[in-house]
Design an enzyme around this catalytic site. Structure first.
Site, mmCIF file in Angstrom:
data_model
loop_
_atom_site.group_PDB
_atom_site.id
_atom_site.type_symbol
_atom_site.label_atom_id
_atom_site.label_comp_id
_atom_site.label_asym_id
_atom_site.label_seq_id
_atom_site.Cartn_x
_atom_site.Cartn_y
_atom_site.Cartn_z
ATOM 1 N N GLU A 1 0.835 -1.214 0.000
ATOM 2 C CA GLU A 1 0.000 0.000 0.000
ATOM 3 C C GLU A 1 0.866 1.259 0.000
ATOM 4 O O GLU A 1 0.537 2.242 -0.666
ATOM 5 C CB GLU A 1 -0.961 -0.004 1.196
ATOM 6 C CG GLU A 1 -1.948 -1.182 1.233
ATOM 7 C CD GLU A 1 -2.748 -1.364 -0.047
ATOM 8 O OE1 GLU A 1 -2.900 -0.393 -0.800
ATOM 9 O OE2 GLU A 1 -3.193 -2.505 -0.306
ATOM 10 N N TYR B 1 -0.391 -8.806 -9.074
ATOM 11 C CA TYR B 1 -1.529 -9.640 -8.672
ATOM 12 C C TYR B 1 -1.110 -11.101 -8.590
ATOM 13 O O TYR B 1 -0.216 -11.532 -9.315
ATOM 14 C CB TYR B 1 -2.597 -9.609 -9.765
ATOM 15 C CG TYR B 1 -3.648 -8.543 -9.696
ATOM 16 C CD1 TYR B 1 -3.611 -7.517 -8.780
ATOM 17 C CD2 TYR B 1 -4.718 -8.594 -10.589
ATOM 18 C CE1 TYR B 1 -4.611 -6.559 -8.768
ATOM 19 C CE2 TYR B 1 -5.713 -7.633 -10.581
ATOM 20 C CZ TYR B 1 -5.650 -6.616 -9.671
ATOM 21 O OH TYR B 1 -6.630 -5.682 -9.672
HETATM 22 ZN ZN LIG Z 1 -2.501 -2.879 -4.809
#
Ligand SMILES: [Zn+2]
Length: 437
Positions: A176, A232
């Site tokens: 983040e 991802y």
């Molecule tokens: Zn992310």
């Protein structure tokens, strides 16, 4: 029938890598029979152990003011929403941050994640009191889920980073912070199709926009990185438990979706973005993917050594377990079969039959942890009968027990993935007989 095939299996050639079990007291105890594995873990605890970023991708997670998150954990600014993804705003080199009282329980892990970035870049971080409102800054809050804005937002009241329930791991907080520093997701790079394939048929309807590529991304010469903290995993936004992203090179299938920390190339990109070596008078010429850091020294990727990373022992991604050069009939087995297989592995077996022949695989035992809903979130086995990169299907539990597959061409690929935590892997894995037909 089963007994005879098992006997055949036992007498056939063993095609596995035969490295010894690791010197781990847990495994030693299992081998010696001195302790029994703990009881089957509870579903709830198992679900809680999953990457919250992955779980978030299965729902329509909301960020600030109820706005739907982009790609699962990104709050787009109004400007970014209009131009879709664009170049992100950088910080001047110093980043002020506030750990609000809602995040005080996660203070130590947030500080560790900040330190993770600080020690791997030339960014400087300075803490400010909660009342601070005199310029752009990061505000760590405990909202629902894990999310962040991308790049610096020009507001005196700061930009939120949510470290919600379950998001308080170093890897996820560093992910983040990566967004806040200016990183988009790795798989939205414009050159991604050379490294991964997006399987749109498995994406939840209405979620396809999360797999777009960026408009104005600038990779600054850093190569694509499957092992990026910003990549991802393979099952993001999956509607059916089958992968939505596969690596074009199946040997690297286990590299995507790691949440341990910054990869070498993540670190390289941050150093380029923030021109960390700008003040160096003498710039060394680093080789083999090394880069110059703020101390004007080469930082070398794993597998390379020397002041200029000029000695290279293995490739960037390292070696893959299993056996990828099988050209004879025989038996393949998961590691340590019939004892417990190790956690946190992604092994690949590649079988090539002579031209004109096809490969048949007969599974005997096939036991990994169970399916949860439509997914195999922890351990799984996948068989590829007609494509090196795309599995026919991903299976778990004992779904493959006593099943057989025949390839369409002369190549078979078997993948076995085990979850990072050991307690998920209290199963024996598989053994199977390979024949050419
Ligand atoms: Zn992310």
């Amino acid at each position: 029938m089963l007994v005879s095939s098992l006997l055949a299996a036992a007498s056939a050639t063993i095609l596995n890598d035969t490295s010894l079990p690791p010197p781990d007291p847990f495994y030693a105890a299992v081998y010696n029979g001195t302790t029994l594995p703990p009881p089957e873990p509870f579903e709830e605890a198992m679900l809680a152990s999953l990457d919250p970023l992955e779980r978030q991708l299965l729902t329509s997670a909301k960020g600030e003011n109820g706005v739907e998150l982009f790609e699962g954990d990104i709050m787009l600014s109004d400007e970014q929403r209009e131009s879709r993804k664009g170049a992100s705003n950088l910080w001047p080199g110093s980043i002020y941050y506030v750990i609000t009282s809602s995040s005080s329980a996660d203070r130590n892990i947030i500080l560790s994640a900040i330190n993770h970035w600080r020690s791997r870049s030339c960014l400087r971080f300075y803490e400010r009191p909660e009342s601070y409102n005199s310029g752009p800054h990061l505000r760590f809050i405990r909202s629902s889920g894990c999310w962040s804005y991308v790049g610096r937002q020009e507001r005196n009241t700061g930009q939120s980073i949510s470290i919600g329930q379950g998001c308080n791991t170093l890897g996820i907080i560093a992910h983040e912070i990566g967004h806040a520093i200016g990183f988009w997701h790795e798989q939205s790079r414009r050159d991604r199709d050379s490294y991964i394939s997006v399987l749109t048929e498995n994406i939840l309807s209405g979620k396809e926009h999360n797999f777009r590529v960026e408009n104005n991304e600038n990779a600054l010469g850093v190569p694509y990185d499957l092992s990026s903290l910003m990549h991802y995993g393979g099952f993001s936004f999956s509607s059916n438990g089958q992968p939505t992203i596969v690596t074009n090179d199946v040997l690297l299938a286990g590299k995507i979706g790691q949440r341990n920390g910054l990869s070498h190339r993540d670190r390289h990109l941050a150093n380029e973005m923030y021109r960390c070596s700008e003040r160096c008078v003498c710039i060394p010429r680093c080789r083999n993917g090394g880069f110059v850091d703020r101390n004007c020294r080469c930082i070398c990727p794993a597998g390379t050594y020397g002041m200029f990373c000029d000695r290279r022992y293995y490739s960037y991604y390292g070696r893959t377990c299993g056996n990828q050069r099988i050209t004879r009939p025989g038996v393949i087995k998961s590691r340590y079969f019939p004892s417990l297989y190790p956690p946190n592995e992604h092994c690949i077996w590649k079988v090539t039959a002579p031209t004109g022949k096809r490969v048949r695989i007969q599974f005997h035992t096939a036991r990994v942890i169970y399916r949860s809903g439509v997914r195999c979130p922890w351990d799984w086995i996948a068989v590829h009968t007609n494509s090196d990169s795309r599995p026919d299907r991903v299976a778990c539990g004992s779904e493959l027990q006593n099943t057989a597959f025949t390839t369409t061409g002369n190549r078979l690929v078997v993948e076995m993935h085990s979850f990072r935590e050991r307690y998920a892997s209290l199963q024996t894995g598989f053994n199977a007989t390979i024949t050419f037909v």
